[in-house]
Design a protein around this motif. Structure first.
Motif, short mmCIF file in Angstrom:
data_model
loop_
_atom_site.label_atom_id
_atom_site.label_comp_id
_atom_site.label_asym_id
_atom_site.label_seq_id
_atom_site.Cartn_x
_atom_site.Cartn_y
_atom_site.Cartn_z
N ALA A 84 0.85 -1.20 0.00
CA ALA A 84 0.00 0.00 0.00
C ALA A 84 0.89 1.24 0.00
O ALA A 84 1.86 1.32 0.75
N TYR A 85 0.55 2.19 -0.84
CA TYR A 85 1.31 3.44 -0.86
C TYR A 85 0.96 4.29 0.36
O TYR A 85 -0.17 4.22 0.87
N PRO A 86 1.92 5.08 0.83
CA PRO A 86 1.67 5.90 2.03
C PRO A 86 0.57 6.93 1.80
O PRO A 86 0.35 7.39 0.69
N ASP A 87 -0.12 7.25 2.88
CA ASP A 87 -1.12 8.32 2.90
C ASP A 87 -2.26 8.09 1.92
O ASP A 87 -2.83 9.03 1.36
N ARG A 88 -2.62 6.81 1.71
CA ARG A 88 -3.75 6.49 0.84
C ARG A 88 -4.90 5.88 1.65
O ARG A 88 -5.83 5.30 1.08
N GLY A 89 -4.84 6.00 2.96
CA GLY A 89 -5.92 5.53 3.80
C GLY A 89 -5.94 4.04 4.06
O GLY A 89 -6.95 3.51 4.53
N LEU A 90 -4.83 3.36 3.76
CA LEU A 90 -4.77 1.92 3.96
C LEU A 90 -3.73 1.57 5.02
O LEU A 90 -2.74 2.28 5.20
N SER A 91 -3.97 0.44 5.71
CA SER A 91 -3.07 -0.03 6.75
C SER A 91 -2.63 -1.45 6.45
O SER A 91 -3.25 -2.16 5.64
N LEU A 92 -1.57 -1.88 7.10
CA LEU A 92 -1.14 -3.26 6.99
C LEU A 92 -2.28 -4.20 7.34
O LEU A 92 -3.05 -3.94 8.28
N LEU A 93 -2.42 -5.27 6.58
CA LEU A 93 -3.40 -6.34 6.74
C LEU A 93 -4.80 -5.99 6.26
O LEU A 93 -5.70 -6.82 6.36
N ASP A 94 -4.98 -4.78 5.70
CA ASP A 94 -6.26 -4.50 5.05
C ASP A 94 -6.43 -5.41 3.84
O ASP A 94 -5.47 -5.72 3.13
N VAL A 95 -7.66 -5.85 3.59
CA VAL A 95 -7.98 -6.62 2.39
C VAL A 95 -8.79 -5.72 1.47
O VAL A 95 -9.76 -5.08 1.92
N VAL A 96 -8.39 -5.66 0.21
CA VAL A 96 -8.99 -4.69 -0.71
C VAL A 96 -9.43 -5.34 -2.02
O VAL A 96 -8.93 -6.40 -2.42
N ASN A 97 -10.38 -4.68 -2.66
CA ASN A 97 -10.84 -5.04 -4.00
C ASN A 97 -10.20 -4.06 -4.98
O ASN A 97 -10.55 -2.88 -5.01
N VAL A 98 -9.24 -4.54 -5.75
CA VAL A 98 -8.57 -3.68 -6.73
C VAL A 98 -9.46 -3.61 -7.96
O VAL A 98 -9.52 -4.53 -8.76
N SER A 99 -10.17 -2.49 -8.11
CA SER A 99 -11.19 -2.40 -9.15
C SER A 99 -10.64 -1.90 -10.49
O SER A 99 -11.27 -2.07 -11.53
N SER A 100 -9.47 -1.25 -10.46
CA SER A 100 -8.80 -0.86 -11.71
C SER A 100 -7.30 -0.96 -11.50
O SER A 100 -6.81 -0.83 -10.36
N ASP A 101 -6.58 -1.19 -12.58
CA ASP A 101 -5.14 -1.40 -12.47
C ASP A 101 -4.48 -0.93 -13.76
O ASP A 101 -5.15 -0.75 -14.79
N ARG A 102 -3.18 -0.73 -13.71
CA ARG A 102 -2.42 -0.35 -14.90
C ARG A 102 -0.96 -0.71 -14.68
O ARG A 102 -0.51 -0.90 -13.55
N VAL A 103 -0.21 -0.85 -15.77
CA VAL A 103 1.23 -1.08 -15.66
C VAL A 103 1.86 0.24 -15.24
O VAL A 103 1.74 1.25 -15.94
N GLY A 104 2.52 0.25 -14.11
CA GLY A 104 2.98 1.49 -13.52
C GLY A 104 4.37 1.93 -13.90
O GLY A 104 4.81 3.02 -13.48
N ASP A 105 5.10 1.14 -14.68
CA ASP A 105 6.44 1.55 -15.08
C ASP A 105 6.72 1.27 -16.56
O ASP A 105 7.85 1.03 -16.96
N LEU A 106 5.66 1.32 -17.35
CA LEU A 106 5.79 1.19 -18.80
C LEU A 106 5.73 2.58 -19.42
O LEU A 106 4.71 3.27 -19.32
N GLY A 107 6.81 3.02 -20.03
CA GLY A 107 6.85 4.36 -20.60
C GLY A 107 8.27 4.80 -20.84
O GLY A 107 9.11 4.00 -21.23
#
Length: 226
Positions: free
Chosen positions: A88-111
């Protein structure tokens, strides 16, 4: 594989045997079956799992090959659910051990990297399936989970600077190494895909002493299996 009772079944996709074994411990003896359909037992009898490898390349190749073989044998996969851990990225409202539904995604280092050191990304966001398309075995749980934006990377975040840049460029909440690959491959096969992950670490300055991999996978197991 083409008998009537084996039609329209969900497929749970994992990157590693460890993740599979922790989420479905009753079937851990089958964890050596790489790039194959693994029949599940217990409450998930009638569903299948697969272990495809870490990273975009192995996961994509494995899932595409498996879905193609299923299509060739008229074995219909109703949905693919990618399960595993994430950072989880910092300051995104998430904590260790949270379970999440990733509803959208993208390749983050293609460019490409620009002269000023900034990065221009080429890839666009890929949406996961709509919750109403989800298999009954996970639908209620999927709706209840917080929805987040994912970034799929070839090189995991190891510094605070990289974390800030990725959040600024993509507005992402979590990172993995396979999520966007699952969504992209399933789109090609016209199969709804979902991604459920447990937060095992904070994607910033790399400090493995703070990681909670075992605990995150236990939390994911409880979320999936009740």
């Amino acid at each position: 594989m083409n008998s009537p009772e084996l039609q329209n079944v969900p497929l749970f996709a994992f990157a590693t045997a460890m993740e599979f074994s922790k989420v479905f411990p009753e079937d851990s003896s089958k964890a050596e079956s790489q790039n194959q359909l693994i029949p599940l037992s217990g409450p998930f009898q009638g569903c299948f799992a697969c272990i495809l490898g870490v990273g975009i390349l192995d996961f994509s190749a494995g899932l595409a090959s498996l879905l193609f073989n299923c299509k060739q044998t008229n074995f219909k996969i109703s949905a693919v659910i990618s399960l595993g851990i994430c950072g989880a990225y910092p300051d995104r409202g998430l904590s260790l051990l949270d379970v999440v539904n990733v509803s959208s995604d993208r390749v983050g280092d293609l460019g490409c990297e620009e002269q000023d050191g900034s990065h221009t990304l080429w890839d666009k966001s890929i949406l996961g399936g709509n919750c109403c398309q989800a298999p009954a075995v996970i639908q209620k749980m999927l709706v209840a989970l917080p929805q987040v934006v994912g970034a799929t990377v070839n090189c995991c975040t190891g510094t605070a600077t990289t974390a800030v840049e990725r959040v600024k460029n993509m507005g992402c909440d979590v990172e993995s190494m396979e999520g966007a690959a699952c969504f992209a491959i399933c789109q090609k096969f016209n199969i709804p895909a979902f991604q459920i992950r447990a937060v095992s670490n904070i994607a910033s300055t790399r400090d493995k002493s703070q990681w909670k991999i075992e605990e995150a996978l236990e939390k994911l197991h409880k979320c999936i299996c009740g």
